[in-house]
Design a protein around this motif. Structure first.
Motif, PDB file in Angstrom:
ATOM      1  N   PHE A 105      36.735  34.581  48.171  1.00 34.85           N
ATOM      2  CA  PHE A 105      36.377  35.796  47.441  1.00 34.85           C
ATOM      3  C   PHE A 105      34.962  36.238  47.791  1.00 34.85           C
ATOM      4  N   PRO A 106      34.726  37.558  47.954  1.00 33.41           N
ATOM      5  CA  PRO A 106      33.346  38.041  48.096  1.00 33.41           C
ATOM      6  C   PRO A 106      32.508  37.645  46.887  1.00 33.41           C
ATOM      7  N   THR A 107      31.226  37.488  47.083  1.00 33.65           N
ATOM      8  CA  THR A 107      30.338  36.953  46.045  1.00 33.65           C
ATOM      9  C   THR A 107      30.329  37.781  44.767  1.00 33.65           C
ATOM     10  N   GLY A 108      30.386  39.106  44.882  1.00 30.67           N
ATOM     11  CA  GLY A 108      30.212  39.952  43.702  1.00 30.67           C
ATOM     12  C   GLY A 108      31.463  40.256  42.909  1.00 30.67           C
ATOM     13  N   VAL A 109      32.608  39.678  43.289  1.00 30.74           N
ATOM     14  CA  VAL A 109      33.865  39.955  42.576  1.00 30.74           C
ATOM     15  C   VAL A 109      33.809  39.362  41.170  1.00 30.74           C
ATOM     16  N   LYS A 110      34.194  40.167  40.174  1.00 34.62           N
ATOM     17  CA  LYS A 110      34.340  39.660  38.812  1.00 34.62           C
ATOM     18  C   LYS A 110      35.788  39.223  38.615  1.00 34.62           C
ATOM     19  N   ILE A 111      35.983  38.078  37.974  1.00 39.90           N
ATOM     20  CA  ILE A 111      37.329  37.544  37.762  1.00 39.90           C
ATOM     21  C   ILE A 111      37.630  37.472  36.274  1.00 39.90           C
ATOM     22  N   VAL A 112      38.743  38.088  35.894  1.00 33.47           N
ATOM     23  CA  VAL A 112      39.265  37.971  34.533  1.00 33.47           C
ATOM     24  C   VAL A 112      40.528  37.126  34.619  1.00 33.47           C
ATOM     25  N   GLY A 113      40.547  35.986  33.958  1.00 33.72           N
ATOM     26  CA  GLY A 113      41.703  35.100  33.975  1.00 33.72           C
ATOM     27  C   GLY A 113      42.354  35.031  32.610  1.00 33.72           C
ATOM     28  N   LEU A 155      39.490  42.764  48.549  1.00 27.43           N
ATOM     29  CA  LEU A 155      38.412  42.652  47.562  1.00 27.43           C
ATOM     30  C   LEU A 155      37.071  43.060  48.144  1.00 27.43           C
ATOM     31  N   LYS A 156      36.279  43.750  47.316  1.00 28.08           N
ATOM     32  CA  LYS A 156      34.910  44.121  47.687  1.00 28.08           C
ATOM     33  C   LYS A 156      33.952  43.489  46.686  1.00 28.08           C
ATOM     34  N   ASN A 157      32.677  43.634  46.953  1.00 30.45           N
ATOM     35  CA  ASN A 157      31.680  42.992  46.093  1.00 30.45           C
ATOM     36  C   ASN A 157      31.726  43.475  44.645  1.00 30.45           C
ATOM     37  N   ASN A 158      32.181  44.714  44.427  1.00 29.75           N
ATOM     38  CA  ASN A 158      32.208  45.249  43.066  1.00 29.75           C
ATOM     39  C   ASN A 158      33.609  45.255  42.463  1.00 29.75           C
ATOM     40  N   SER A 159      34.567  44.583  43.114  1.00 24.88           N
ATOM     41  CA  SER A 159      35.944  44.564  42.632  1.00 24.88           C
ATOM     42  C   SER A 159      36.080  43.685  41.385  1.00 24.88           C
ATOM     43  N   ILE A 160      37.115  43.982  40.594  1.00 24.40           N
ATOM     44  CA  ILE A 160      37.478  43.142  39.456  1.00 24.40           C
ATOM     45  C   ILE A 160      38.882  42.601  39.720  1.00 24.40           C
ATOM     46  N   ALA A 161      39.004  41.287  39.766  1.00 28.24           N
ATOM     47  CA  ALA A 161      40.300  40.636  39.956  1.00 28.24           C
ATOM     48  C   ALA A 161      40.834  40.235  38.593  1.00 28.24           C
ATOM     49  N   VAL A 162      41.929  40.870  38.177  1.00 30.02           N
ATOM     50  CA  VAL A 162      42.557  40.543  36.896  1.00 30.02           C
ATOM     51  C   VAL A 162      43.785  39.703  37.207  1.00 30.02           C
ATOM     52  N   MET A 163      43.797  38.481  36.705  1.00 24.78           N
ATOM     53  CA  MET A 163      44.877  37.574  37.091  1.00 24.78           C
ATOM     54  C   MET A 163      45.469  36.811  35.915  1.00 24.78           C
TER      55      MET A 163
END
Length: 448
Positions: A105-113, A155-163
């Motif tokens: 994952f790129p460093t700036g990705v926010k992850i919601v689990g 994914l980009k640095n400002n992306s939000i991954a909702v999983m």
């Protein structure tokens, strides 16, 4: 992770396929092994064109050895598998495709689990839809049906991954960490896979792995098991509650949902009904507000969102009989929720894989049930349970037959509910196949 190493992918399906593609793109030599010979032929040919070696139909004793640097294990395969045990003896890491993807994952990705026994899919989807409505760069992935590895390149640095993250996925994570974790609820499930309820709960707790005060946990404060399990986590805790005042997150007051004392939406305006769905909505609101989303986007989605497929999904009405597909109810708690959603006379279709589970937890939820139709591997035990409850039961040899029996015996105004309380693997590839076939059978009833 360095390149030019050798990786063993145990189990193909969607996650193994996507993991193999990611590994090849990073320079790994990859071997995939799956006991099931029925695979997507196009995917097999594609992977072979990339140089992936694929062995199907068995797990040869001499296939896995110390030449491998890592195993990527399908989440549905037990950690007691002979290759996994051998890897541990040889100190070879065993991870899954979620952990693999996270490492790229790129460093700036926010992850919601999002995890929990029930409500994961609805909550995850609601969060995604709200963030998308707010014009954020958001992607939906995970146990919801979209392998995480397939999104790494997007994914980009400002992306939000909702999983959505299952307990099976959490078994084999190491470095995986979220920015915001949601725990919807906890009750007994998958005990055949984990061996005990305590182990199952410990897996769910891993959604908070590596959290510090800079990370946020969204917790169901109405669930005593959840509160006990999260007592010592290091996150900044936020809560949601349908029944108790709660100034540290979401609460219901005078028919409205509030977040941190700010009124968000009336319960009556939320399209998906039932306490369980209001809890899912509160969890989604809490995540959205923590990410800075304005109320307009939240309200718009909650007013229009119709729910997820296979979860108390309305199919159609035939001769004033309403059919609902709740194939995703693979445990007792899910079926409790479904039965609680109806006050009309109900015929429920119960059955599937026999995991030795008790159906006693359904007893107090059968008030409106006029008939149980039993099917699948567990049908004899369902029939015995129905007799104990003094509720009529018909035993069917297939889901098709069960659907037809239910329709034939339903009266005007009845609900026919597929809510099996069992996994689908005795007869079907997964609960989705089961649910889609049920809908097909219902649609065919109209022509009779």
């Amino acid at each position: 992770m360095s390149t030019s190493k050798k990786v063993f992918v145990l189990g193909m399906a969607r996650s193994g396929y996507e993991a193999a593609k990611l590994l090849v793109s990073k320079g790994y030599e990859v071997i995939i092994n799956d006991a099931n010979t029925e695979q997507n032929l196009e995917q097999v040919k594609e992977l072979q064109s990339f140089g992936v070696k694929i062995i199907l139909g068995s797990h040869p004793d001499d296939l896995f050895d110390n030449s491998f640097d890592m195993i990527i294990k399908n989440p549905g395969i037990s950690n007691k598998h002979k290759y996994v045990e051998k890897a541990l003896e040889l100190n070879i890491p065993v991870i899954n495709e979620l952990e693999l993807a996270f490492r790229y994952f790129p460093t700036g990705v926010k992850i919601v689990g999002v995890t929990g026994t029930n409500g994961k899919t609805t909550t995850t989807t609601l969060i995604y839809e709200i963030l998308k409505k707010a014009s954020l760069d958001v992607l939906l992935m995970g146990n919801i049906g979209y392998p995480v590895c397939s999104f790494v390149s997007q994914l980009k640095n400002n992306s939000i991954a909702v999983m959505e993250v299952s307990d099976h996925q959490l078994c084999n994570v190491v470095d995986f960490k979220t920015d915001i974790s949601v725990l919807t609820n906890i009750s007994e499930a998958h005990l055949d896979f984990h061996g005990s309820y305590d182990i199952y709960k410990s897996m769910k707790k891993r959604i908070f792995n590596h959290h510090t005060k800079s990370n946020i946990s969204i917790i169901n404060s109405d669930d005593k098991e959840v509160l006990s399990l999260t007592e010592d986590i290091d996150s900044t805790k936020k809560y949601f509650s349908f029944s108790s005042p709660n100034k540290l997150g979401c609460e219901v007051n005078d028919g409205y949902i509030y977040y941190n004392d700010q009124r968000i939406i009336s319960i009556e305006e939320i399209k998906i009904k039932g306490r369980h769905n209001y809890e899912n909505a509160m969890a989604a609101i809490a995540v959205s507000k923590e990410l800075g989303v304005e109320n307009d986007a939240i309200v718009n989605v909650l007013k229009t969102f119709e729910g997820v497929e296979h979860r108390i999904e309305y199919v159609k009405t035939i001769n004033n009989i309403d059919f609902y597909n709740d194939s995703k109810a693979t445990n007792i708690k899910s079926t409790q929720t479904a039965l609680s959603s109806f006050t009309r006379p109900t015929i429920v279709l119960l059955g599937g894989l026999d995991r030795g589970q008790s159906f006693d937890g359904l007893k107090e939820y059968l008030t409106n049930v006029k008939l149980i139709v039993a099917f699948g591997e567990v049908k004899v035990r369902v029939d015995e349970f129905a007799k104990q409850c003094q509720i009529p039961c018909k035993v069917a040899n297939s889901l098709h037959e069960a659907t037809e029996i239910a329709y034939t015996l339903a009266s005007d105004g009845y609900v026919v509910l597929l809510s099996p309380a069992c996994a689908a693997w005795d007869q079907f590839k997964d609960f989705e196949v089961r649910g889609n076939l049920f809908k097909e059978y219902v649609n065919n009833l109209e022509s009779k």
